[in-house]
Design a protein around this motif. Structure first.
Motif, PDB file in Angstrom:
ATOM      1  N   VAL A 112      -7.425   2.091   5.910  1.00 25.27           N
ATOM      2  CA  VAL A 112      -6.654   2.002   7.276  1.00 25.27           C
ATOM      3  C   VAL A 112      -7.760   2.764   8.323  1.00 25.27           C
ATOM      4  CG1 VAL A 112      -5.004   2.419   8.543  1.00 25.27           C
ATOM      5  CG2 VAL A 112      -4.319   2.309   5.353  1.00 25.27           C
ATOM      6  N   ASP A 113      -7.437   2.109   8.819  1.00 25.38           N
ATOM      7  CA  ASP A 113      -7.807   2.735  10.947  1.00 25.38           C
ATOM      8  C   ASP A 113      -7.116   3.802  11.476  1.00 25.38           C
ATOM      9  OD1 ASP A 113      -6.916   1.407  12.312  1.00 25.38           O
ATOM     10  OD2 ASP A 113      -7.909  -0.246  12.425  1.00 25.38           O
ATOM     11  N   ALA A 114      -7.620   4.330  12.599  1.00 23.53           N
ATOM     12  CA  ALA A 114      -7.232   5.092  13.401  1.00 23.53           C
ATOM     13  C   ALA A 114      -6.208   4.414  14.122  1.00 23.53           C
ATOM     14  CB  ALA A 114      -7.880   5.647  14.494  1.00 23.53           C
ATOM     15  N   ASP A 115      -6.099   3.293  14.160  1.00 20.27           N
ATOM     16  CA  ASP A 115      -4.695   2.179  14.706  1.00 20.27           C
ATOM     17  C   ASP A 115      -4.064   2.253  13.452  1.00 20.27           C
ATOM     18  OD1 ASP A 115      -5.887   2.002  17.688  1.00 20.27           O
ATOM     19  OD2 ASP A 115      -6.857   1.184  17.101  1.00 20.27           O
ATOM     20  N   GLY A 116      -4.342   2.476  12.552  1.00 18.98           N
ATOM     21  CA  GLY A 116      -3.154   1.727  11.758  1.00 18.98           C
ATOM     22  C   GLY A 116      -3.660   0.112  10.699  1.00 18.98           C
ATOM     23  N   ARG A 117      -4.743  -0.271  11.616  1.00 16.68           N
ATOM     24  CA  ARG A 117      -4.952  -1.805  11.102  1.00 16.68           C
ATOM     25  C   ARG A 117      -5.267  -1.242   9.617  1.00 16.68           C
ATOM     26  NH1 ARG A 117      -8.530  -4.171  15.529  1.00 16.68           N
ATOM     27  NH2 ARG A 117      -9.492  -1.915  15.209  1.00 16.68           N
ATOM     28  N   PRO A 118      -4.989  -1.708   8.757  1.00 17.03           N
ATOM     29  CA  PRO A 118      -5.728  -1.821   7.784  1.00 17.03           C
ATOM     30  C   PRO A 118      -7.390  -2.560   6.718  1.00 17.03           C
ATOM     31  CG  PRO A 118      -4.051  -3.475   7.184  1.00 17.03           C
ATOM     32  CD  PRO A 118      -3.573  -2.715   8.224  1.00 17.03           C
ATOM     33  N   GLY A 119      -8.162  -2.154   6.554  1.00 16.53           N
ATOM     34  CA  GLY A 119      -9.489  -2.880   5.756  1.00 16.53           C
ATOM     35  C   GLY A 119      -8.950  -3.788   4.851  1.00 16.53           C
ATOM     36  N   ALA A 120      -8.080  -2.664   3.608  1.00 14.92           N
ATOM     37  CA  ALA A 120      -7.919  -3.879   2.509  1.00 14.92           C
ATOM     38  C   ALA A 120      -6.120  -3.863   2.530  1.00 14.92           C
ATOM     39  CB  ALA A 120      -8.727  -3.264   1.535  1.00 14.92           C
ATOM     40  N   LEU A 121      -5.617  -4.705   1.737  1.00 15.60           N
ATOM     41  CA  LEU A 121      -4.185  -4.480   1.171  1.00 15.60           C
ATOM     42  C   LEU A 121      -4.094  -5.527  -0.162  1.00 15.60           C
ATOM     43  CD1 LEU A 121      -3.277  -7.292   1.787  1.00 15.60           C
ATOM     44  CD2 LEU A 121      -2.905  -6.083   4.752  1.00 15.60           C
ATOM     45  N   ILE A 122      -2.808  -5.227  -0.836  1.00 17.46           N
ATOM     46  CA  ILE A 122      -3.331  -6.278  -1.889  1.00 17.46           C
ATOM     47  C   ILE A 122      -1.388  -6.268  -1.546  1.00 17.46           C
ATOM     48  CG2 ILE A 122      -1.287  -4.496  -2.803  1.00 17.46           C
ATOM     49  CD1 ILE A 122      -2.066  -5.563  -5.809  1.00 17.46           C
ATOM     50  N   ALA A 123      -1.273  -8.210  -2.028  1.00 20.37           N
ATOM     51  CA  ALA A 123      -0.224  -9.198  -1.051  1.00 20.37           C
ATOM     52  C   ALA A 123      -0.118  -9.608  -2.739  1.00 20.37           C
ATOM     53  CB  ALA A 123      -0.263  -9.485  -0.242  1.00 20.37           C
ATOM     54  N   GLY A 124       0.719 -11.119  -1.691  1.00 18.48           N
ATOM     55  CA  GLY A 124       0.843 -12.105  -3.379  1.00 18.48           C
ATOM     56  C   GLY A 124       2.063 -11.866  -4.313  1.00 18.48           C
TER      57      GLY A 124
END
Length: 453
Positions: A92-104
């Motif tokens: 997760v970057d400094a702006d809160g944007r995730p580079g990866a996540l689990i979903a579905g």
């Protein structure tokens, strides 16, 4: 039993009764660890005290996180995947944007506090079919519902290293691995068609050293982790084969893998991290789908735009659980993505203008829409490019003159069939979906067709 000295009782009172709020919060979180997320949600609605902020976070939110973490751990355990494999907080970057996540579907189970095994999923590429004995069901059922991981291209190397360092091995790349992985357009293929996706990868549990793939084949080479790590250096070649090789079989795949050899898309791990392992012989037991975005996607959440059910867009990036429309999600209800719903409605309205073919005297036809019967509706909705449409090959434009029996039409048919069958699958699992009645009608009359190669 002797009574405690008064001074001891006084010290207990000072420790506990002078801070009832702290005790309440602790008890709430402890209780949440034993409750499902829907139960925790209902409990948190019963008292205003549960919504008081502690260090800027409501007590109810903390309790729900505890419940969600426990629920997610149960779902992953049923798949054989460790929670550490999908903990991407470091991405997760400094702006809160995730580079990866689990979903579905994994997150849907997490939200509902249940575990599914997928025996009822007739759209699955690994559906049981004729294998109905308990042994086969138990052996294969665990792989019927994959764990979906979404990642940006820049974060992909770190994600691969994390997966392979947590007991998983890369088993198929793109739409076709060394072993010939190629589904009917409803597995990895369907995910790869979404417009922000570059390619997909499949991961399986790493077997024990010396594991025999076929115990009846004396010449079958046993699994070797050392060999699998050596093969990982050539995993990118699977992308090359998907793009270039076997032109006769590739005809009609209707996707062109852009920039397969670009550095940012190469199948590699993070520097100074766990070594990648790759063995295509494991593709039959694939249980993690890694969806890799194109380089212009900087936030892994953007990949969830293609999910047709809102509840499937719920995600966890290692730091934050994001539940779409939580008041409905925790009740097992969900709406549809507006753009995808519009696409499906146009298809359903056109398709149901005609009845499906009925069985004749010699047994052909079974009251389901065949690719031939759906082709007119497919051309009706795909003649113009829309942002939410799948990423078809630019050289293939659906038209009424196209051979309906060709591979292109079969893949189009299966892609649409999976949209409706997925919703029916969630209904059978107890999820209430806001959808027009004719969506269920289409699901009853359509099936994924097997593409013979």
């Amino acid at each position: 039993m002797a009574r405690r000295p008064r001074r001891t009782c006084a010290s207990y009172a000072q420790k506990y009764h002078s801070a009832p709020a702290g005790t309440m919060a602790h008890c709430l979180r402890t209780l949440a660890g034993y409750l499902t997320p829907p139960q925790t949600y209902e409990l948190c609605k019963t008292a205003k005290a549960f919504h008081v902020n502690e260090n800027g976070v409501p007590r109810a939110t903390r309790a729900l996180r505890v419940s969600l973490e426990q629920s997610l751990a149960r779902v992953l355990k049923a798949r054989g995947v460790s929670p550490g494999a999908v903990d991407f907080k470091a991405l997760v970057d400094a702006d809160g944007r995730p580079g990866a996540l689990i979903a579905g579907s994994t997150m849907v189970q997490c939200v509902l506090g249940t575990v599914w095994y997928g025996y009822e999923d007739r759209a699955s590429p690994d559906s049981l079919g004729q294998w109905t004995d308990a042994g086969s069901a138990e052996a294969r059922g665990i792989y019927k519902i994959d764990v979906d991981v979404f990642t940006t291209a820049s974060a992909a190397p770190a994600v691969r290293s994390q997966l392979c360092g947590s007991g998983l091995t890369l088993s198929c790349v793109g739409l076709e691995g060394d072993g010939g992985y190629l589904d009917n357009g409803n597995g990895l293929t369907g995910k790869a068609l979404e417009f922000q996706v570059h390619h997909t990868e499949g991961y399986s549990l790493t077997p024990e050293q010396g594991y025999k793939y076929d115990s009846y084949d004396s010449e079958d080479e046993a699994f070797s982790l050392t060999q699998a790590r050596a093969w990982a250096s050539g995993a990118t070649e699977s992308l090359y084969r998907h793009t270039v090789c076997m032109p006769a079989e590739r005809e009609g795949m209707y996707t062109y893998l852009r920039d397969w050899d670009a550095p940012e898309y190469r199948i590699r791990g993070a520097a100074a991290a766990a070594a990648l392992s790759y063995d295509w012989r494991l593709e039959g037991s694939k249980l993690v789908d890694l969806v890799v975005a194109r380089t212009d996607v900087a936030d892994a959440r953007d990949l969830l735009a293609s999910c047709d059910l809102d509840i499937c867009k719920s995600s966890f990036d290692g730091k934050v659980f994001r539940i779409i429309d939580p008041h409905r999600a925790f009740r097992g209800e969900t709406g549809l993505d507006p753009q995808r719903s519009k696409l499906m409605a146009a298809f359903a309205d056109k398709l149901l203008e005609k009845d499906p073919p009925k069985k004749n005297d010699i047994g052909f036809g079974d009251n389901t829409y065949t690719p031939e019967a759906t082709w007119d509706a497919i051309c009706h909705v795909l003649n113009t490019h829309e942002e939410d449409h799948p990423d078809w090959d630019e050289d293939f434009v659906p038209s009424w003159e196209t051979d309906w029996g060709g591979p292109q039409t079969m893949y189009h048919h299966n892609w649409f069939a999976k949209l409706f069958l997925r919703q029916e699958k969630y209904r059978e699992r107890g999820v209430l979906i806001d959808a027009p009645p004719n969506f269920a009608t289409v699901a009853e009359r359509i099936d994924v067709e097997c593409i013979w190669r």
